[in-house]
Write an enzyme that holds these catalytic residues in place. Structure first.
Site, PDB file in Angstrom:
ATOM      1  N   LYS A  79      -3.406  -9.961  -6.360  1.00 62.62           N
ATOM      2  CA  LYS A  79      -4.904 -10.160  -5.749  1.00 62.62           C
ATOM      3  C   LYS A  79      -5.630  -9.249  -6.250  1.00 62.62           C
ATOM      4  CE  LYS A  79      -5.714  -8.082  -1.763  1.00 62.62           C
ATOM      5  NZ  LYS A  79      -6.506  -7.734  -0.467  1.00 62.62           N
ATOM      6  N   LYS A 129       0.880  -1.484  -0.080  1.00 63.77           N
ATOM      7  CA  LYS A 129       0.099   0.139   0.056  1.00 63.77           C
ATOM      8  C   LYS A 129       0.621   1.256   0.028  1.00 63.77           C
ATOM      9  CE  LYS A 129      -4.523  -1.702   1.322  1.00 63.77           C
ATOM     10  NZ  LYS A 129      -5.731  -1.520   1.998  1.00 63.77           N
ATOM     11  N   LYS A 167     -10.530  -4.133  -4.277  1.00 64.01           N
ATOM     12  CA  LYS A 167     -11.503  -3.381  -4.541  1.00 64.01           C
ATOM     13  C   LYS A 167     -10.854  -1.754  -4.905  1.00 64.01           C
ATOM     14  CE  LYS A 167     -13.097  -3.607   0.226  1.00 64.01           C
ATOM     15  NZ  LYS A 167     -11.850  -3.457   0.802  1.00 64.01           N
TER      16      LYS A 167
END
Ligand code: AQP
Length: 346
Positions: A211, A129, A214
């Site tokens: 992965k 992230k 969203k």
């Protein structure tokens, strides 16, 4: 009324074992994907009768990545509505929103003081992230796993049903709880991760080595639970596969393996059965079939979701009930923790 004679020599009635406690949650950080559905929510619905389950909309976690306030507010309702539309019964589960229970932030801070910089630095989600949000590598993103540990430990959860990507966060939660217990004596239950047999890691349709997420900036990478039928089918038609043409599960065929996993989750068929079904047929047929079973599987969820979203008052009532119940339980643990560390309670 039945007349029951008391008999002091009678054996005590068998004491019912308390149900094991389950905690889990999803961030309202985007449109929930079939990764969230297959890796988490679908699994949760199978647990609601046998366990004491708490499922949270983890909005405190969501702001570790910058959110548009109006979107975050709407998605909080949507996420709760998706939980219910997927089959979670609000009368059997405690469904609530994280920011409605201040004990999460309180225990999160406290556990920050029992978590090492080095262990947080090793978290792959933090690395991923931070790379994706290089202009906003904030302290909350770094301490995300400590807040997640607080979420779980507040309810003395036995089990945490999550997808494979969260396994590392469960491990650090166990380490933090063990460390705290080691210093102050038994305070927290040490939880176990609990992964579904299938669907533990659904991969991106655009890059099957990553992965499905969203928050992916490429909309073709994920299928949202609320995507319309034609969009779902189009996304599967475009899914990245390989230059081979045979539908089989094998190393190096990440795209096909992922599609086979998704098909298997929605149909209950094994990989061998899928290979036989598509023997002699090309990828085009296969992708179309995957798109159709996914769209069919999501149709009832979407219909129920649309009904629920028309009744905000009902959703708010569920939030209120869930928060009251969760807050009462969370306070018990927090008081114990505060006493142990030496905080004066008035
Ligand atoms: N691709 C996936 N396959 C299987 N399980 C998945 N989960 C998420 N993606 C997959 C599981 O969904 C639960 C909730 O996840 P989350 O929203 O709290 O955070 P996340 O794991 O970071 O999910 P996303 O979709 O990737 O969110 P963003 O993009 O906002 O970071 C967890 O149990 C997770 O394992």
């Amino acid at each position: 009324m039945e007349n029951i004679e008391m008999n002091s020599n009678a054996p005590a009635a068998a004491k019912e074992e308390p149900k094991k406690v389950i905690f889990s949650g999803v961030q309202p950080s985007g449109l929930l994907t079939i990764g969230n559905y297959l890796g988490a929510i679908k699994n949760w619905t199978t647990l609601q009768d046998a366990y004491d389950c708490l499922y949270c909309v983890v909005n405190l976690h969501a702001i570790t990545v910058r959110q548009i306030p109006a979107d975050l507010r709407r998605r909080t309702y949507e996420t709760l509505a998706i939980y219910i539309a997927c089959g979670l019964d609000p009368d059997k589960n405690t469904l609530f929103v994280q920011s409605h229970v201040p004990a999460h932030a309180e225990l999160g801070w406290l556990l920050d003081c029992y978590t090492m910089f080095g262990e947080l630095s090793r978290m792959t989600q933090f690395k991923d992230k931070s790379a994706k949000n290089a202009d906003n590598v904030n302290a909350g993103l770094f301490t995300y796993p400590t807040l997640m540990a607080a979420d779980i430990l507040l309810y003395q959860a036995d089990l945490v049903p999550v997808g494979q990507d969260q396994q590392q966060h469960i491990e650090i939660c166990r380490d933090i709880a063990g460390r705290f217990n080691g210093i102050y004596g038994n305070t927290f239950k040490i939880p176990e991760g609990f992964m579904p047999k299938t669907g533990t890691k659904i991969m991106s349709l655009a890059d099957p080595t990553k992965k499905m997420s969203k928050s992916d900036s490429n909309e073709n990478g994920y299928v949202a639970i609320l995507d319309p039928r034609d969009v779902i089918i189009r996304k599967f038609k475009r899914a990245v596969t390989d230059s081979d043409t045979v539908v089989r599960y094998a190393e190096g065929k990440d795209g096909v393996n992922n599609l086979m996993n998704i098909y298997s989750c929605f149909t209950g068929k094994t990989h061998e059965e899928i290979e036989r079904e598509f023997d002699g047929r090309g990828y085009g047929d296969f992708k179309m079939a995957v798109g159709e079973v996914v769209a069919d599987g999501l149709t009832p969820v979407q219909a129920r979701f649309n009904e629920l979203m028309k009744d905000k008052a009902y959703l708010e009532e569920i939030m209120r009930r869930g928060a009251e119940n969760a807050q009462r339980r969370a306070r018990r643990t927090l008081s114990k923790v505060y006493r142990k560390v030496g905080f004066v309670e008035i």
